[in-house]
Every structure is written in C-alpha cells, then in structure tokens.
Write a protein that holds these residues in place. Structure first.
Motif, short mmCIF file in Angstrom:
data_model
loop_
_atom_site.label_atom_id
_atom_site.label_comp_id
_atom_site.label_asym_id
_atom_site.label_seq_id
_atom_site.Cartn_x
_atom_site.Cartn_y
_atom_site.Cartn_z
N ALA A 78 12.26 61.30 40.63
CA ALA A 78 11.74 61.61 39.30
C ALA A 78 12.69 61.02 38.26
N PHE A 79 12.14 60.48 37.19
CA PHE A 79 12.92 59.84 36.14
C PHE A 79 12.64 60.48 34.79
N LYS A 80 13.61 60.36 33.90
CA LYS A 80 13.48 60.92 32.56
C LYS A 80 12.29 60.32 31.82
N ASP A 81 12.10 59.03 32.00
CA ASP A 81 10.98 58.35 31.36
C ASP A 81 10.68 57.07 32.13
N ALA A 82 9.65 56.37 31.69
CA ALA A 82 9.22 55.16 32.39
C ALA A 82 10.28 54.06 32.34
N PHE A 83 11.05 54.01 31.26
CA PHE A 83 12.08 52.99 31.16
C PHE A 83 13.09 53.13 32.28
N GLN A 84 13.50 54.36 32.58
CA GLN A 84 14.47 54.57 33.65
C GLN A 84 13.88 54.20 35.01
N ALA A 85 12.58 54.40 35.19
CA ALA A 85 11.93 54.00 36.44
C ALA A 85 11.96 52.48 36.59
N ILE A 86 11.71 51.77 35.49
CA ILE A 86 11.74 50.31 35.53
C ILE A 86 13.15 49.83 35.84
N ARG A 87 14.14 50.42 35.20
CA ARG A 87 15.53 50.04 35.42
C ARG A 87 15.92 50.27 36.88
N ALA A 88 15.48 51.40 37.43
CA ALA A 88 15.77 51.70 38.83
C ALA A 88 15.12 50.68 39.76
N TYR A 89 13.90 50.30 39.45
CA TYR A 89 13.20 49.30 40.26
C TYR A 89 13.96 47.98 40.26
N PHE A 90 14.40 47.53 39.08
CA PHE A 90 15.13 46.26 39.00
C PHE A 90 16.41 46.30 39.81
N LEU A 91 17.17 47.39 39.67
CA LEU A 91 18.41 47.48 40.43
C LEU A 91 18.13 47.54 41.93
N ASN A 92 17.09 48.26 42.31
CA ASN A 92 16.76 48.37 43.72
C ASN A 92 16.43 47.02 44.33
N VAL A 93 15.56 46.28 43.70
CA VAL A 93 15.15 44.97 44.23
C VAL A 93 16.31 43.97 44.17
N ASN A 94 17.14 44.07 43.15
CA ASN A 94 18.20 43.09 42.97
C ASN A 94 19.48 43.40 43.74
N ARG A 95 19.56 44.58 44.37
CA ARG A 95 20.80 44.91 45.08
C ARG A 95 20.58 45.38 46.51
N ASN A 96 19.39 45.85 46.84
CA ASN A 96 19.14 46.42 48.16
C ASN A 96 19.06 45.30 49.21
N ALA A 97 19.74 45.51 50.34
CA ALA A 97 19.74 44.51 51.41
C ALA A 97 18.34 44.20 51.91
N ALA A 98 17.42 45.15 51.78
CA ALA A 98 16.05 44.96 52.27
C ALA A 98 15.34 43.82 51.54
N TYR A 99 15.82 43.47 50.34
CA TYR A 99 15.13 42.45 49.54
C TYR A 99 15.96 41.18 49.37
N ALA A 100 16.85 40.94 50.32
CA ALA A 100 17.66 39.71 50.31
C ALA A 100 16.76 38.48 50.36
N ASP A 101 15.65 38.57 51.10
CA ASP A 101 14.74 37.42 51.19
C ASP A 101 14.16 37.07 49.82
N LEU A 102 13.81 38.08 49.05
CA LEU A 102 13.28 37.83 47.70
C LEU A 102 14.34 37.12 46.86
N ARG A 103 15.56 37.58 46.95
CA ARG A 103 16.63 36.96 46.16
C ARG A 103 16.91 35.53 46.62
N ASN A 104 16.80 35.29 47.91
CA ASN A 104 16.99 33.92 48.41
C ASN A 104 15.87 33.00 47.94
N ILE A 105 14.65 33.51 47.93
CA ILE A 105 13.51 32.72 47.43
C ILE A 105 13.74 32.37 45.97
N ARG A 106 14.16 33.35 45.20
CA ARG A 106 14.40 33.14 43.77
C ARG A 106 15.52 32.14 43.53
N ALA A 107 16.59 32.25 44.31
CA ALA A 107 17.71 31.31 44.17
C ALA A 107 17.28 29.89 44.52
#
Length: 257
Positions: free
Chosen positions: A182-211
C-alpha cells in the motif's frame, strides 16, 4: 486478475520509496527543482461508462507522475555520465553517488566508483517509456478499478512481506505471507515501480535490452523493453505478449498529454 510477483527486496527499498521528493532538494539527491505532481485526488475510474473516457482519464492521472520520474532519472543519468569521466569529485558529488548506490542497490567499491560501477549504474539509472509503465499500470489495476488500486494506491501489483505493509489478498494461498503493498498516493506507487524495475535482479534482461538500444542509437520503446519482463508475472511469456499487445492497441492514449 492474477497478481504479478513483484518482490520488494528489502526494508531499504520500501523506505526509499516512501519518502516524497521535496521541492528544495537538488539533483544531487536525485530530485528536480520543481515539486512532484499532486496525485492524491484519484478519479473514480469505475464510474466511467464509456471505455474511451476511462482510458483517457487514467492516462491523464498517472502520466504526469511517470514523466516527472523519467525527468528525474534523466537528470541523474546526465550527472552520472559526467562524473564517470572526472578525476576530481566534490563532496556533493560523493553524496550524489552514495544516493545512487543506495536507491539502485549498487554498493560502491571501497576505493570509490570505478568504470565497472559506472557502467552498471548507467544501466540502472535510465528511463522506462511511458507506454510501458502505463500499460502495466492499466493491466495490473484493471485501469484503476482493482481493490489494490482503490484501497492501497497500488497500480502495479507490487508485493511486500512485512506484516501490515499492505493489503492481504483474498486469494492468497495457504502458507503464503505476502501482502500487496500500500502506498500513500499514486506517485509513490510509480516511484516504487521505477526503482523495482531498475534495480531488481529479476529485470536485468530489461536493463540489458535498454543498454543495447542506447549503444546502437535506437529508440527505447516500451514494446522492446517488455521482452525483459518475463519474471514480472508467473505467467511468463504470455504476460509479455499481452503487455506488448496492449501497448500497440492503446497507442493513441499513451501519447496524450
């Protein structure tokens, strides 16, 4: 809707995502000069009877937050690129690098940031196209109508594991302990999503594609990056296929605003 298994890796991640940016904080803290958009007044998406109007309202509500975070990331990325080739860093530069290391789960070497660290940092500190972010938000939240969006401002199906950190799913299996964050507001949910995708090992493939797209000078598109989301859902490739299809089908909405 079957929830995606998005692991919020640690208490550090949760706390990092819960602190609202302040307008007085400069780029050394990964913040632009202007305050984030207010996203506390949430439209009643379920009340829309016309699908076209609901989709437009959904994008109008969420896209300013997505744009703000992407601008923030581009500011930080620009500074990272500059610092990667400098030999004399100021104390403010050191604070900036420490913040990047903390937020993006990339510990600094004892001797300080080196070429390898900067290379990985630049893979993580990069944009996520609005069409991908908004598509996943729409898919995971039923265009803002799910219980978790309405009661917890969670538009991305993100999980947490500390008792009381979110909402208990009614369909949670026996022996499972996760909650839907649960998040205080939608902005915090978006921020959490960005950090999750940009730092979680599960999405290394996405980051490699982007690079790779960056290196070859090609556009960074949501449809291309979606290929790196196999771990976002337990459904794997069918989930990726559906995300890509939604991006194409709703293209006119993603570009509005």
């Amino acid at each position: 809707m079957k929830l995606s298994r998005v692991v919020l890796a640690s208490a550090l991640f949760l706390s990092a995502c819960s602190d609202a940016p302040q307008s007085t904080t400069n780029v050394s803290q990964l913040q632009p000069a202007s305050p984030p958009p207010s996203m506390e007044q949430v439209p009643d998406f379920a009340s829309y009877k016309i699908v076209d109007e609901k989709k437009k309202a959904f994008v109008s509500f969420l896209k300013p937050g997505v744009t703000y975070i992407n601008d923030l990331i581009l500011n930080a990325r620009t500074r990272l690129k500059t610092l990667s080739s400098t030999t004399a860093m100021t104390s403010d530069d050191e604070v900036f690098l420490a913040k990047v290391a903390e937020l993006f789960n990339l510990p600094l070497p004892e001797a300080g940031a080196d070429a390898k660290w900067f290379n990985e940092a630049l893979k993580r500190v990069d944009i996520i196209p609005a069409d991908l972010v908004l598509t996943q938000a729409a898919k995971e939240s039923g265009w803002g109508t799910s219980r978790f969006a309405r009661e917890g401002n969670n538009y991305f199906g993100q999980w947490c594991y500390t008792p009381g950190c979110g909402l208990v799913p009614s369909a949670r299996g026996k022996g499972q302990t996760h909650e839907v964050a649960a998040f205080k507001d939608a902005f915090q949910a978006i921020r959490a999503y960005f950090l999750n995708v940009n730092r979680n090992a599960a999405y290394a493939d996405l980051r490699n594609i982007r690079a790779a797209l960056r290196k070859s000078g090609q556009p960074i598109t949501g449809e291309a990056l979606a290929k790196g989301l196999l771990s976002y859902s337990e459904r794997g490739q069918p989930y990726v296929d559906e995300v890509q299809s939604m991006i194409r089908f709703n293209e006119k909405y993603w570009s509005q605003g």
